[in-house]
Scaffold this motif. Structure first.
Motif, PDB file in Angstrom:
ATOM      1  N   ALA A  73       0.839  -1.207   0.000  1.00 11.02           N
ATOM      2  CA  ALA A  73       0.000   0.000   0.000  1.00 11.02           C
ATOM      3  C   ALA A  73       0.868   1.249   0.000  1.00 11.02           C
ATOM      4  N   GLY A  74       1.979   1.221   0.745  1.00  9.71           N
ATOM      5  CA  GLY A  74       2.884   2.360   0.756  1.00  9.71           C
ATOM      6  C   GLY A  74       3.411   2.681  -0.633  1.00  9.71           C
ATOM      7  N   ILE A  75       3.795   1.651  -1.374  1.00 12.40           N
ATOM      8  CA  ILE A  75       4.275   1.843  -2.738  1.00 12.40           C
ATOM      9  C   ILE A  75       3.175   2.438  -3.612  1.00 12.40           C
ATOM     10  N   MET A  76       1.956   1.967  -3.434  1.00 14.95           N
ATOM     11  CA  MET A  76       0.850   2.498  -4.232  1.00 14.95           C
ATOM     12  C   MET A  76       0.601   3.971  -3.913  1.00 14.95           C
ATOM     13  N   HIS A  77       0.988   4.407  -2.717  1.00 12.90           N
ATOM     14  CA  HIS A  77       0.882   5.820  -2.341  1.00 12.90           C
ATOM     15  C   HIS A  77       2.114   6.625  -2.732  1.00 12.90           C
ATOM     16  N   GLY A  78       3.147   5.959  -3.250  1.00 11.42           N
ATOM     17  CA  GLY A  78       4.317   6.696  -3.698  1.00 11.42           C
ATOM     18  C   GLY A  78       5.587   6.457  -2.917  1.00 11.42           C
ATOM     19  N   SER A  79       5.577   5.534  -1.950  1.00  7.75           N
ATOM     20  CA  SER A  79       6.797   5.225  -1.214  1.00  7.75           C
ATOM     21  C   SER A  79       7.846   4.663  -2.165  1.00  7.75           C
ATOM     22  N   ARG A 177      -3.764   6.784   2.797  1.00 10.37           N
ATOM     23  CA  ARG A 177      -2.459   7.225   3.258  1.00 10.37           C
ATOM     24  C   ARG A 177      -2.466   7.539   4.763  1.00 10.37           C
ATOM     25  N   GLN A 178      -3.461   8.291   5.216  1.00 10.95           N
ATOM     26  CA  GLN A 178      -3.519   8.667   6.630  1.00 10.95           C
ATOM     27  C   GLN A 178      -3.679   7.445   7.522  1.00 10.95           C
ATOM     28  N   ASP A 179      -4.516   6.495   7.106  1.00 12.38           N
ATOM     29  CA  ASP A 179      -4.697   5.291   7.916  1.00 12.38           C
ATOM     30  C   ASP A 179      -3.434   4.442   7.914  1.00 12.38           C
ATOM     31  N   LEU A 180      -2.732   4.384   6.791  1.00  7.99           N
ATOM     32  CA  LEU A 180      -1.483   3.632   6.742  1.00  7.99           C
ATOM     33  C   LEU A 180      -0.443   4.254   7.670  1.00  7.99           C
ATOM     34  N   ILE A 181      -0.358   5.567   7.682  1.00 10.40           N
ATOM     35  CA  ILE A 181       0.561   6.240   8.602  1.00 10.40           C
ATOM     36  C   ILE A 181       0.217   5.891  10.044  1.00 10.40           C
ATOM     37  N   ALA A 196       6.556   5.666   7.800  1.00  8.79           N
ATOM     38  CA  ALA A 196       5.542   6.650   8.178  1.00  8.79           C
ATOM     39  C   ALA A 196       6.062   8.064   7.969  1.00  8.79           C
ATOM     40  N   ASP A 197       7.323   8.289   8.334  1.00  8.20           N
ATOM     41  CA  ASP A 197       7.930   9.607   8.118  1.00  8.20           C
ATOM     42  C   ASP A 197       7.968   9.952   6.638  1.00  8.20           C
TER      43      ASP A 197
END
Length: 205
Positions: A73-79, A177-181, A196-197
């Motif tokens: 999910a992080g990668i899908m958000h741009g990580s 994104r907010q829930d993943l953080i 998270a950072d």
């Protein structure tokens, strides 16, 4: 429910391809996603041949709403950090368990216990708070909201999830994104806090 077309899945495909390239011909480490608190699963054997799409496609066909969490999910958000595992969240409703079990079976996925021993792909096996799995393309955890996440109510995260759709019709639900953080901060491992950072730094000021 928000919907985004194509880009998050393109990002995931590129990351999975890069992971496979980096892990190609790498000696076995004997480590799995359970041994990845600092570097992440890119440094474990789970990165070898990493391809989450066969299982994601099987889950899409099943009709069960399963939400991608963790670093996919992080990668899908741009990580920019690569990963070698696939973590999932579903609502834990017993009526949905048979279709979920059938989806895992169709993708040649096998449930395992904490020692790596096979567990039957029986619907009841998915009703535990966390079911570990391995498959030809991806290993990871399939969780229900019953798994403790500190004081977080992760049932709500299922409702907040975003849906990415590719031109072929594949739909992949993934945590916001907010829930993943929030999940990252609740877990508190070195890799979670670092990621998270990173996600925090990408938010508009």
């Amino acid at each position: 429910m928000d919907q985004m077309i194509d880009e998050p899945l393109d990002r995931l495909r590129a990351a999975a391809r890069r992971t496979r390239e980096l892990a190609l011909n790498r000696p076995s480490t004997g480590l799995s996603h359970q041994d990845a608190d600092v570097v992440g699963t890119i440094g474990t054997d789970d990165a070898i041949g990493f391809d989450p799409f066969p299982l994601l496609e099987a889950l899409h066909r099943s009709g069960v709403r399963v939400v991608v969490i963790g670093q996919v999910a992080g990668i899908m958000h741009g990580s920019t950090e690569l990963t070698g595992d696939l973590d999932l969240l579903w609502d834990g409703t017993p009526a949905h368990a048979p279709a979920l079990a059938a989806a895992f079976t169709s993708a040649d996925a096998q449930l395992i216990d904490d020692k790596g021993n096979p567990v039957p792909n029986h619907p009841g096996s998915f009703l535990r708070p966390k079911a570990q799995f391995t498959s030809p393309g991806a290993s990871g955890d399939c969780c229900t909201p019953a798994l403790p996440w500190g004081d977080l109510q992760v049932q709500e995260f299922l409702d907040h999830a975003i849906t990415a759709v590719d031109p072929g019709g594949l739909e992949v639900h993934y945590v916001s994104r907010q829930d993943l953080i929030r999940m990252r901060r609740a877990l508190g491992r070195p890799k979670d806090l670092r990621r998270a950072d990173e996600l925090d730094s990408q938010l508009p000021a």
